[in-house]
Design a protein around this motif. Sequence first.
Motif, PDB file in Angstrom:
ATOM      1  N   THR A   1       0.848  -1.194   0.000  1.00  0.00           N
ATOM      2  CA  THR A   1       0.000   0.000   0.000  1.00  0.00           C
ATOM      3  C   THR A   1       0.878   1.236   0.000  1.00  0.00           C
ATOM      4  N   LEU A   2       0.539   2.185  -0.889  1.00  0.00           N
ATOM      5  CA  LEU A   2       1.235   3.462  -0.967  1.00  0.00           C
ATOM      6  C   LEU A   2       0.383   4.508  -0.260  1.00  0.00           C
ATOM      7  N   ASN A   3       0.995   5.299   0.629  1.00  0.00           N
ATOM      8  CA  ASN A   3       0.271   6.306   1.409  1.00  0.00           C
ATOM      9  C   ASN A   3       0.775   7.698   1.062  1.00  0.00           C
ATOM     10  N   ALA A   4      -0.141   8.674   1.184  1.00  0.00           N
ATOM     11  CA  ALA A   4       0.216  10.089   1.032  1.00  0.00           C
ATOM     12  C   ALA A   4      -0.792  10.908   1.804  1.00  0.00           C
ATOM     13  N   CYS A   5      -0.365  12.052   2.278  1.00  0.00           N
ATOM     14  CA  CYS A   5      -1.288  12.978   2.939  1.00  0.00           C
ATOM     15  C   CYS A   5      -2.056  13.750   1.871  1.00  0.00           C
ATOM     16  N   ILE A   6      -3.246  14.178   2.240  1.00  0.00           N
ATOM     17  CA  ILE A   6      -4.039  14.984   1.302  1.00  0.00           C
ATOM     18  C   ILE A   6      -3.265  16.267   1.005  1.00  0.00           C
ATOM     19  N   GLY A   7      -3.155  16.559  -0.310  1.00  0.00           N
ATOM     20  CA  GLY A   7      -2.330  17.689  -0.741  1.00  0.00           C
ATOM     21  C   GLY A   7      -1.003  17.235  -1.304  1.00  0.00           C
ATOM     22  N   GLU A   8      -0.628  15.955  -1.059  1.00  0.00           N
ATOM     23  CA  GLU A   8       0.583  15.370  -1.620  1.00  0.00           C
ATOM     24  C   GLU A   8       0.210  14.383  -2.728  1.00  0.00           C
ATOM     25  N   ASN A   9       1.185  14.045  -3.610  1.00  0.00           N
ATOM     26  CA  ASN A   9       0.980  13.046  -4.653  1.00  0.00           C
ATOM     27  C   ASN A   9       1.560  11.705  -4.212  1.00  0.00           C
ATOM     28  N   ILE A  10       0.879  10.623  -4.646  1.00  0.00           N
ATOM     29  CA  ILE A  10       1.425   9.275  -4.474  1.00  0.00           C
ATOM     30  C   ILE A  10       2.269   8.956  -5.710  1.00  0.00           C
ATOM     31  N   GLU A  11       3.584   8.718  -5.504  1.00  0.00           N
ATOM     32  CA  GLU A  11       4.488   8.383  -6.613  1.00  0.00           C
ATOM     33  C   GLU A  11       4.459   6.866  -6.831  1.00  0.00           C
ATOM     34  N   VAL A  12       4.224   6.461  -8.089  1.00  0.00           N
ATOM     35  CA  VAL A  12       4.083   5.048  -8.423  1.00  0.00           C
ATOM     36  C   VAL A  12       5.191   4.660  -9.420  1.00  0.00           C
ATOM     37  N   ILE A  13       5.879   3.518  -9.153  1.00  0.00           N
ATOM     38  CA  ILE A  13       6.896   2.989 -10.088  1.00  0.00           C
ATOM     39  C   ILE A  13       6.273   1.827 -10.834  1.00  0.00           C
ATOM     40  N   TYR A  14       6.216   1.960 -12.157  1.00  0.00           N
ATOM     41  CA  TYR A  14       5.528   0.967 -12.990  1.00  0.00           C
ATOM     42  C   TYR A  14       6.490   0.490 -14.072  1.00  0.00           C
ATOM     43  N   ASP A  15       6.606  -0.833 -14.256  1.00  0.00           N
ATOM     44  CA  ASP A  15       7.525  -1.428 -15.240  1.00  0.00           C
ATOM     45  C   ASP A  15       6.695  -2.096 -16.333  1.00  0.00           C
ATOM     46  N   ASP A  16       6.857  -1.611 -17.601  1.00  0.00           N
ATOM     47  CA  ASP A  16       6.139  -2.213 -18.727  1.00  0.00           C
ATOM     48  C   ASP A  16       7.120  -2.624 -19.839  1.00  0.00           C
ATOM     49  N   SER A  17       8.394  -2.947 -19.478  1.00  0.00           N
ATOM     50  CA  SER A  17       9.437  -3.213 -20.482  1.00  0.00           C
ATOM     51  C   SER A  17       9.161  -4.481 -21.282  1.00  0.00           C
ATOM     52  N   ASN A  18       8.375  -5.406 -20.755  1.00  0.00           N
ATOM     53  CA  ASN A  18       8.133  -6.663 -21.463  1.00  0.00           C
ATOM     54  C   ASN A  18       6.835  -6.654 -22.261  1.00  0.00           C
ATOM     55  N   GLU A  19       6.183  -5.556 -22.354  1.00  0.00           N
ATOM     56  CA  GLU A  19       4.884  -5.499 -23.026  1.00  0.00           C
ATOM     57  C   GLU A  19       5.058  -5.249 -24.502  1.00  0.00           C
ATOM     58  N   VAL A  20       4.193  -5.911 -25.337  1.00  0.00           N
ATOM     59  CA  VAL A  20       4.127  -5.661 -26.777  1.00  0.00           C
ATOM     60  C   VAL A  20       2.670  -5.363 -27.103  1.00  0.00           C
ATOM     61  N   LEU A  21       2.356  -4.174 -27.627  1.00  0.00           N
ATOM     62  CA  LEU A  21       0.982  -3.752 -27.923  1.00  0.00           C
ATOM     63  C   LEU A  21       0.791  -3.670 -29.423  1.00  0.00           C
ATOM     64  N   ASP A  22      -0.347  -4.148 -29.927  1.00  0.00           N
ATOM     65  CA  ASP A  22      -0.650  -3.918 -31.344  1.00  0.00           C
ATOM     66  C   ASP A  22      -1.320  -2.559 -31.483  1.00  0.00           C
ATOM     67  N   PRO A  23      -1.605  -2.092 -32.711  1.00  0.00           N
ATOM     68  CA  PRO A  23      -2.136  -0.722 -32.894  1.00  0.00           C
ATOM     69  C   PRO A  23      -3.492  -0.504 -32.251  1.00  0.00           C
TER      70      PRO A  23
END
Length: 744
Positions: free
Chosen positions: A39-61
């Motif tokens: 769980t990621l927490n933040a106080c109201i007025g702050e942003n929750i920073e998220v680290i997301y890895d999509d290096s193995n994804e292949v998308l068609d058009p």
Amino acid sequence: SEFSFIVSDDIGCTVIRSGTVECECLFSSAGEFTQATDTLNACIGENIEVIYDDSNEVLDPNDTRTFIIHDGDSNAIGNTLLVFSDISSGISFDPILNEDVVYWLTAVIANEDDNGIADLNDVCLSAASGIGIRFRSSPTASLSGSAAICAGEEAIFEIDLEGNGPWTVNVDLQGNPFAEYITDLSPLIVQTSQEGEYVVSSISDQYCNGVANGAVQVDIQALPSASISQGGEFCEGSGEGPLVEFTGDGPWELNYTVNGILDSIVIGNTPDVIPVFSGGTYSLVSVSDSNCDNDASGSVQVDMIPAPQAILTAGNPVCVGDSVPILIEFINGNFWSYSLSFDGSNSDTLTNSTGSTIIHASTSGSIELLYLENESCGAYEFPNTEIEIYELPSIEYSLSGDSICSGELVELTIESQGNIGLVEVELLINSDLQFISVSSEQWTASFFPEEDFNLTIGPVQDQITGCVDTTLIQFNVEVTEYPEVNPLDDHIVCSLDSTLLSTMAEEGVVYQWYAGGELLPSDNSSVSLSLENLTNESIEVDVLLVADRIGCITQELSHFIVDPLPEVLFSYNPQPVSAVNPVINLINLSAGSNTYLWTLDGDTLSNDISPSWLLEPDNPDEYIICLEATSSKAGCKNTFCMEVEILGDLSVYIPNSFSPNGDGLNDEFGPEILNADLRFYTFDIYDRGGSKVFSTNDVNEWWNGTEMNLGRESRSGLYNYVIVTRDKFRRDSKIFRGSITLIR
């Protein structure tokens, strides 16, 4: 993609196959969130920073990536609350979310829908494992109010805390750090003995920093003090005494002792005195002002001079007109000056050196000592006593009337008034003397006098005090006799018959007659009465005589049966009646009768029901025909009359030739007319060519055979005539046309 292939067997046969194949779900995953926490927490007025890895994804058009916040869990998507296409700059709080609640952030890949985001219903949808996110609410701290403490005391105030405790609270005093508190209880209790303004400079809980507001002002009040001085000799109750002085905010409550006995007094000004009522040592114990309490000390010696006193004693009560003695006795001293007040009236200053005196009062009330002093001091208590003079008995009385009709009720009521109880009243009616006892409850007597009588009330004696009121009250009651009237008989009459009603006349009596409730136009002792019945049945009418002598009224009632008149009506034929054959047939249309009388211009003609008459022929005229019918029930008569006109017939005689040769025979041509209205008459003659040879409006002028009767002879031959006139009786126009032969 499309495909095509060829298959051949070993004997040389060949088959070609082709088509299209679609490949679904070309991507293998939707990436992953790489933070180590669930769980990621933040106080109201702050942003929750998220680290997301999509290096193995292949998308068609046709595919797209979407990040959603939902209320499911890490593996199942619940209700979608927020949608993002990019989270590289972090996620901020949105009001659609609740504070301090864990939601789930999930990355999904699917075909793009019409809104440009991943279609959550796509069969090829791929979702990463979700990660929890939570926005913490910011803590708050508030305080308000003020506190005033006395020196040496502590002030206590509260700070209200909200958020996720425990909290860290920093408090400043006058802009400088005062104390830091760590607590998981709200409100936070702060105790202090320092003066100044207290504010919360910062507030934080285990997750977030918060906001503080408000202030408390603490003021330290100075302790009051008291001192006593100027003892000595004072008159008792004079308002004088030892002097006391104060510090602090008045008024002050001062506790002190006199010869060791505790007493207290409230004083509003400084300096002031403690009034003396006894001698001895006056010692201060404690003092309180409007803010604080404090100990007090100091003492003085006081000697008291006794104040003069007086005792007032009234004698036994007496009746009004007598007087009551009042004894005044004086104490403390040898010579006294004084003044009195009796029911608001003040006496002059009086003196006494014997120790007592007697005065007299003749009315009820209160006597009070206003002023008293001896050779040393003045009095501070001023006694009073009540003087009771018995009131003379009083009664309230009423008589229902002093002018009545003979035999009517006269009611006398008597009751005692005020605080008086039972009284005895003398009552003289003409020459009959009675004694009656009357209390506050009403005494009543009823009389039915036939003639004038006199009534005297009094004297009145109070049965308790014996006091007597000798006042006499007299009444003279005038009795008026009712008028006498003759009995009125009942009557049976026909509608509109005249009936005379009368009674004997008396002087001073007003008479009124009523029929069916309606006042008749007569104020005499007699009236001529004519009653109308418009119905087909007998009716009953009450006739009332009211005889009034100065309000004394006698009534006499008579009943009238009013029979209806028969309904009379007739018609006749022929209409119109011709004077040539003046036979008139009368048709009787009457109802309710069996006897009839027919008259013609007043002459009796017949008693038949529907007769026929032959009038004088050739005599046009107007006749009045009347039918009198008599009812079979009561013999009431009614008459109906009608004017009948006998009309003459218009007749014209016109010859067919004439010879205007002067021999005196048939020398002129013209008509002979009967029953014509000759105001409307023209006579014209035309030759065969249509030329007019004669014209006149005078029935007496005939054609003499010349043109326009002016002398030129017309030739023999055939001529045409036109005569226009009007029937004298029927009023219609008549035209007569024909030919006439002129012979010469």
